[in-house]
Design a protein around this motif. Structure first.
Motif, PDB file in Angstrom:
ATOM      1  N   GLU A   1      55.368 -50.929  56.356  1.00  0.00           N
ATOM      2  CA  GLU A   1      56.334 -52.026  56.495  1.00  0.00           C
ATOM      3  C   GLU A   1      57.166 -52.176  55.227  1.00  0.00           C
ATOM      4  O   GLU A   1      58.375 -52.400  55.296  1.00  0.00           O
ATOM      5  N   ARG A   2      56.544 -52.025  54.080  1.00  0.00           N
ATOM      6  CA  ARG A   2      57.282 -52.052  52.813  1.00  0.00           C
ATOM      7  C   ARG A   2      58.319 -50.940  52.805  1.00  0.00           C
ATOM      8  O   ARG A   2      59.472 -51.138  52.437  1.00  0.00           O
TER       9      ARG A   2
ATOM     10  N   TYR B   1      50.145 -57.737  56.795  1.00  0.00           N
ATOM     11  CA  TYR B   1      49.208 -56.623  56.891  1.00  0.00           C
ATOM     12  C   TYR B   1      48.280 -56.558  55.672  1.00  0.00           C
ATOM     13  O   TYR B   1      47.112 -56.207  55.805  1.00  0.00           O
TER      14      TYR B   1
ATOM     15  N   ALA C   1      50.630 -51.858  55.883  1.00  0.00           N
ATOM     16  CA  ALA C   1      51.400 -52.666  54.936  1.00  0.00           C
ATOM     17  C   ALA C   1      52.404 -51.799  54.190  1.00  0.00           C
ATOM     18  O   ALA C   1      53.580 -52.172  54.050  1.00  0.00           O
TER      19      ALA C   1
ATOM     20  N   HIS D   1      54.756 -56.712  55.850  1.00  0.00           N
ATOM     21  CA  HIS D   1      53.971 -56.100  54.778  1.00  0.00           C
ATOM     22  C   HIS D   1      52.916 -57.067  54.274  1.00  0.00           C
ATOM     23  O   HIS D   1      51.727 -56.734  54.185  1.00  0.00           O
TER      24      HIS D   1
ATOM     25  N   GLU E   1      60.526 -57.293  57.478  1.00  0.00           N
ATOM     26  CA  GLU E   1      59.674 -56.159  57.102  1.00  0.00           C
ATOM     27  C   GLU E   1      58.772 -56.522  55.924  1.00  0.00           C
ATOM     28  O   GLU E   1      57.593 -56.171  55.910  1.00  0.00           O
TER      29      GLU E   1
END
Length: 185
Positions: free
Chosen positions: A58-59, A32, A55, A29, A25
């Motif tokens: 995902e973070r 992205y 991004a 991030h 993940e």
């Protein structure tokens, strides 16, 4: 200490894979952010904004997993991120990379869910249900964006107009999403 808790702390493939998924993940991030920066440098603010938002999602996904592990009293290891691709020649390349990344994450989440089920970790399996739903939306969103990029050809302003006009993705505002350690951004 309960039997289940002791099992979770020792030898759980599911927990090992969750630690790997934190890294995945964070890598997503970072990738992205690289895509967003490329679009920003091309003066394509809607595409840049779309990928900056991706991004953050995902973070937040990584931090949701961190929070889950903390809630389960499992030691968390925060990994570094891998190198990302920064050099591109066409916008299509970026969207194809994003779609491939989302498809890979989908496979990773499916493996996690299967592993939790195989280990009779029903709490872990339940935790992943939201991620499975999220991945359907992510792949669908990126597939649509790729179709729009393909139709736009060399005129990316059509893609900019599309993103200004349409709601692509959930903007990270799902009230059923797991809690992220430190809060969602």
């Amino acid at each position: 200490m309960s039997i289940l808790h002791a099992k979770k702390k020792s030898g759980s493939k599911f927990l090992e894979l969750l630690q790997v998924q934190i890294r995945n993940e964070f890598n997503a991030h970072q990738q992205y952010v690289a895509l967003a920066a490329w679009f920003d440098a091309q003066d394509l603010p809607r595409l840049a904004s779309h990928f900056y938002r991706q991004a953050l999602e995902e973070r937040n996904h990584a931090m949701m997993i961190v929070q889950y592990l903390l809630d389960q009293d499992i030691k968390v290891t925060i990994p570094g991120a891998d190198e990302v691709k920064n050099e591109f020649t066409t916008a299509r390349e970026l969207v194809v990379l994003a779609l491939e990344q989302e498809r890979q994450v989908t496979e990773d989440i499916i493996l996690l869910a299967k592993t939790a089920r195989d280990e009779n970790d029903y709490v872990g399996e339940q935790f992943l249900q939201w991620f499975l739903k999220e991945q359907v939306e992510e792949v669908s969103s990126m597939t649509s964006l790729l179709a729009v990029v393909d139709r736009a050809g060399d005129n990316l302003f059509h893609v900019e107009d599309f993103l200004a006009r349409e709601s692509v993705g959930d903007n990270g505002r799902d009230p059923l999403a797991p809690r992220a350690a430190g809060g969602s951004l």
